[in-house]
Design an enzyme around this catalytic site. Sequence first.
Site, PDB file in Angstrom:
ATOM      1  N   GLY A  51       0.839  -1.189   0.000  1.00  0.00           N
ATOM      2  CA  GLY A  51       0.000   0.000   0.000  1.00  0.00           C
ATOM      3  C   GLY A  51       0.873   1.238   0.000  1.00  0.00           C
ATOM      4  O   GLY A  51       1.996   1.219   0.522  1.00  0.00           O
ATOM      5  N   CYS A  52       0.382   2.324  -0.580  1.00  0.00           N
ATOM      6  CA  CYS A  52       1.213   3.537  -0.655  1.00  0.00           C
ATOM      7  C   CYS A  52       1.407   4.149   0.725  1.00  0.00           C
ATOM      8  O   CYS A  52       2.512   4.584   1.067  1.00  0.00           O
ATOM      9  CB  CYS A  52       0.632   4.540  -1.645  1.00  0.00           C
ATOM     10  SG  CYS A  52      -1.105   4.935  -1.383  1.00  0.00           S
ATOM     11  N   ASN A  53       0.364   4.174   1.535  1.00  0.00           N
ATOM     12  CA  ASN A  53       0.519   4.647   2.901  1.00  0.00           C
ATOM     13  C   ASN A  53       1.419   3.693   3.683  1.00  0.00           C
ATOM     14  O   ASN A  53       2.266   4.122   4.473  1.00  0.00           O
ATOM     15  CB  ASN A  53      -0.839   4.715   3.614  1.00  0.00           C
ATOM     16  CG  ASN A  53      -1.782   5.690   2.957  1.00  0.00           C
ATOM     17  OD1 ASN A  53      -1.402   6.792   2.619  1.00  0.00           O
ATOM     18  ND2 ASN A  53      -3.029   5.282   2.769  1.00  0.00           N
ATOM     19  N   ALA A  54       1.200   2.402   3.464  1.00  0.00           N
ATOM     20  CA  ALA A  54       1.983   1.391   4.179  1.00  0.00           C
ATOM     21  C   ALA A  54       3.464   1.528   3.849  1.00  0.00           C
ATOM     22  O   ALA A  54       4.331   1.391   4.717  1.00  0.00           O
ATOM     23  CB  ALA A  54       1.478  -0.004   3.823  1.00  0.00           C
ATOM     24  N   THR A  86       5.057   4.290   2.979  1.00  0.00           N
ATOM     25  CA  THR A  86       5.588   5.502   3.609  1.00  0.00           C
ATOM     26  C   THR A  86       5.838   5.274   5.097  1.00  0.00           C
ATOM     27  O   THR A  86       6.911   5.599   5.626  1.00  0.00           O
ATOM     28  CB  THR A  86       4.602   6.682   3.420  1.00  0.00           C
ATOM     29  OG1 THR A  86       4.081   6.641   2.098  1.00  0.00           O
ATOM     30  CG2 THR A  86       5.290   8.008   3.651  1.00  0.00           C
TER      31      THR A  86
END
Lengths: 342, 342, 342, 342
Positions: free
Chosen positions: C148-151, C153
Amino acid sequence: MTHKIAILGASGYTGAELVRLIAQHPNLEIVALSAERKAGMTMAQVFPHLRHMTLPSLCKISEIDFSEVDLCFCALPHKTSQEVIRDLPKSLKIVDLSADFRLRDAAEYEKWYGNSHAALEQQGEAVYGLTEFYREDIRNARLVAGTGCNAATGQFVLRPLIAAGVIDLDNIILDLICAVSGAGRSLKENLLHAELSEGYNAYAVGGTHRHLGEFDQEFSKIAGRPVQVQFTPHLVPANRGILATTYVRGDAQEIYDALCAAYADEPFIEMLPFGEAPSTHHVRGSNFCHIGVTADRIAGRAIVIGALDNLTKGSSGQALQNANLMLGEPETQGLMMAPLFP
Amino acid sequence: MTHKIAILGASGYTGAELVRLIAQHPNLEIVALSAERKAGMTMAQVFPHLRHMTLPSLCKISEIDFSEVDLCFCALPHKTSQEVIRDLPKSLKIVDLSADFRLRDAAEYEKWYGNSHAALEQQGEAVYGLTEFYREDIRNARLVAGTGCNAATGQFVLRPLIAAGVIDLDNIILDLICAVSGAGRSLKENLLHAELSEGYNAYAVGGTHRHLGEFDQEFSKIAGRPVQVQFTPHLVPANRGILATTYVRGDAQEIYDALCAAYADEPFIEMLPFGEAPSTHHVRGSNFCHIGVTADRIAGRAIVIGALDNLTKGSSGQALQNANLMLGEPETQGLMMAPLFP
Amino acid sequence: MTHKIAILGASGYTGAELVRLIAQHPNLEIVALSAERKAGMTMAQVFPHLRHMTLPSLCKISEIDFSEVDLCFCALPHKTSQEVIRDLPKSLKIVDLSADFRLRDAAEYEKWYGNSHAALEQQGEAVYGLTEFYREDIRNARLVAGTGCNAATGQFVLRPLIAAGVIDLDNIILDLICAVSGAGRSLKENLLHAELSEGYNAYAVGGTHRHLGEFDQEFSKIAGRPVQVQFTPHLVPANRGILATTYVRGDAQEIYDALCAAYADEPFIEMLPFGEAPSTHHVRGSNFCHIGVTADRIAGRAIVIGALDNLTKGSSGQALQNANLMLGEPETQGLMMAPLFP
Amino acid sequence: MTHKIAILGASGYTGAELVRLIAQHPNLEIVALSAERKAGMTMAQVFPHLRHMTLPSLCKISEIDFSEVDLCFCALPHKTSQEVIRDLPKSLKIVDLSADFRLRDAAEYEKWYGNSHAALEQQGEAVYGLTEFYREDIRNARLVAGTGCNAATGQFVLRPLIAAGVIDLDNIILDLICAVSGAGRSLKENLLHAELSEGYNAYAVGGTHRHLGEFDQEFSKIAGRPVQVQFTPHLVPANRGILATTYVRGDAQEIYDALCAAYADEPFIEMLPFGEAPSTHHVRGSNFCHIGVTADRIAGRAIVIGALDNLTKGSSGQALQNANLMLGEPETQGLMMAPLFP
């Protein structure tokens, strides 16, 4: 005296804008808000920015007792509006914000909108809602047809010039820059933030935008002969505002004088000093329209630019201005708030 | 009864916002507008969005006859404000929007602002301007110190929780997202559209933001012992709004109840249903503050979020709310306009 | 040597971003682009910004001859992806950008995504695609699950700190600010420009965001015991970027050193000087991740902030980085372009 | 073979854009970067998005050893540029991005820029840098004058039409929408995010914009007689992009054919299908220019629209394209990256 107000189609932007404006009006009371698919919800659920207001919950149109309504704003989609208005009580005062009653000629309507009109009787009865030019008719009207937001902007710039005979009728170009709320709350890819922000483009290029129907009708009527303008709208990443940059032929000073004369007593139309250009920044959230005139370096040509907020002066503010006239209220009631800047 | 108003520093955003708000107030009349470097210009030249209003031209402070002024708003830069207010008539009612009179302790002031205070007498006299918590003091005050916009937001979220003893005082994190108008009209590279739009960052990280002086002062006073919060502001590409996402320890339902109890009768503070999160979209241009509470999946932790418009409720709206109290006007006069959405 | 590439789901943002990146890669050739509902259209019709490229037209997945494909990127929606990948040739190299193979535990998958997994065999085989931490596994993998993109980061910021034992595992708060392209091209009201621009809000508050499944899995694995973080994402008006502001307990200098050590040789992770904070402005359109560490004024607390572009380093750039490893290409091939600023 | 490159004025947007582009070029090496007021700083301090690159620190021009430089880009402000270039080695290859050498006639230069030219010798030597039309001259030039970004856009649309004789030379209107990076990194109130976002306006209305000097010079030269266009630029809230909406008289199909013929072999000019309109969204960050032609509903009139990125194709990309020619590199080297969308 309090007037009882219904708003049909209250879950769209123009509906919400009407509520925002009416919140500042001392003599209007909202008694019904309809939204067919969101019936049963509260306005705070659909528009949390109105959470602080005491408002009726959304209902279906069929649930409204129109005998208790003094004036009804219709903020419904085009085509739906005519079907609904056709069946409303014949004595009910109505301000329609859709395109359905703007064109007086049924054939013109069909040409621009692609379907035959379903409420010909009401079409014949409707008064065109550009307040500054149809004020007396509106005062006595039962059904007022709100203008297109682009159409309003273009007309504020051009009507006095055509009427005064100070521009060449065969060389008029209306180049518009429009904000996205004019497209309403519809779910389209090009209206997504990711697709709209940071870029811009023209659309409906070459004379296909429906508001041309209004320009043709009104300009030809004033001129007493057919007038066709060129009109290109552009979509830019902003939410409110229309900027009409108009290229005309004529003497710039005469043009300026004609506009100043036409708008000398108008509370919402502000003429800028000669040579200055208006900005949509300075009308946001207000019912004002700013107009500026500049002479071009080429003799005999001028640029006339108008700016307004499409949701306010271009739509819901105009609607309230008309409703004020129809209800015997002062025309500016609830509409004198200053623009929001920054 | 009409109250005569002066605004010092009228060429900045909070000055213009005051004018916008006062335009809707039935009993205030603006008699003087100052801006040292722009003295002689009209407000329409500096803020064309106010073009439709009849306003005095900008002047120097030295040109104002304060004997004809009932209340003076000071929207001057920090440090300048204390020097000006020190020399104003001692009987003049003043609402200051700068940071100069927010901190009661001269040493604390010097610690956070880096200079010794030039108006110690007035500093001792000033009342902290967070209306909802200092209402009676403000009613009787001569000089009211408007709060920091971030400080207001954080306090709306946290004060009732500290007062009610429902959160752990040693584990408070205030994570703020701020719009750019809070930085004022100052010309800095990072405030340019080209540099700010399309991205975001934290600033003043680690406890260096000056509004911490207000948090320390107020929270410690309520708690009766020193309280230090962690506070990280972020700058995002938007013009108005502060969103305070607060991480606290305590029972989420107790937290919610404490807030609901504290704000039950407040006209401008709106508690959202439990579990909902507010948005700055829904307070833009208004004097409202929306607050929501959510329990975290980790037991004993909660997230409390507050949203307001930094220029209105965070600054000029608060200032007018305070002025209303000082002048004997209804507290909400001129401040009940609905937010602008979209 | 040229590798033949297929992209499934090429009409979404991550698909288009893959094409943009591959355009700069000397050794990859796109041989198939699928989009079920837009099959038959050219890429230029769906994404006019790719008009200058020579690309295959969009087709249905069933039309692709996978025997001619060396590596397949799946940029399909969650849940669809697992059904498609289950039926692809068992020997085909695949980089999946969906959430379907990120969680190793089928029960965890079902808990966060609400449905039972349809490709358990492939789920067991998939390698977690956070390149910097699974590099060797990825090199030998057949199926890589993009994070995931948030994950991504949050993990770039926190993994080295957990691994080095320099932070308190029970006091981790991940406060994220996310741009809108992370939500994909889906048509939702809150993603419209008119509703998103000019405001911001938190969402999935309290621990309900699905990327928590990845945080739980990865952080607990590193720590050797269960670790739960608090995680609040915020949506702001920008198109690309994730900023993770992380509140941790530990010695700021030790934290900084742990990060510097972990990323000393990484081509895409840039450590800022101690005390500086990164900005999403400075990674836009690139595969870089910037990380900064600041000590809080409260002893023993630190703020660690990471910034990356969700579509590049957070998704399609990561995918290409992984594909490079799987194909024996230099890991940075096609990925060293500088960010776009302004 | 590696060419050694200096960039003068590297702390502005066009300087940074040159560095971004050169980062992708296999045969250019940056050996000097100047910025008088920021001399001594690293590029990472001035432009953190370039942090990952190994670059020389900023220096003063006087510190550069030009004997080691193969080609020098001058991204200095107007007027400064001519003074600097006058004193550079006479054999040094130079691509100037300022306005100083665009106008061949010294009187015209003084008329539009208000000062007499300080480097008449170099003015006489300079080649106008619109690559597609001066390719062979540029290949042999020592000093190339980059065009104005608006001037480039307007010329891409109009030059082939004037050359082919398919439009009326006395009825040309160039209506441009420009993004804000064209104004550079200058600190002006109207370029602040708070003042620019959410609104738009025309500026330099009536024929006062300096790029008219280029239009007059070039169009008159092609036509063999004086040609004057009307030109109105608009500033909108976006960072990159110019959209030129051009109103011309002539047969739309002939116009389309003339453009298609002119650009058939051009790598960076993309003709859209007849009747389609380009968008700046689809050229952002790239060196491409998209052009579309539509017939108006009024016979004999057409709208021709061009879109490009002002910092790339309109400035630094054009500069690199020219440098490639001057250095014997393939013209497209380092310039074929796809646009960034979204």
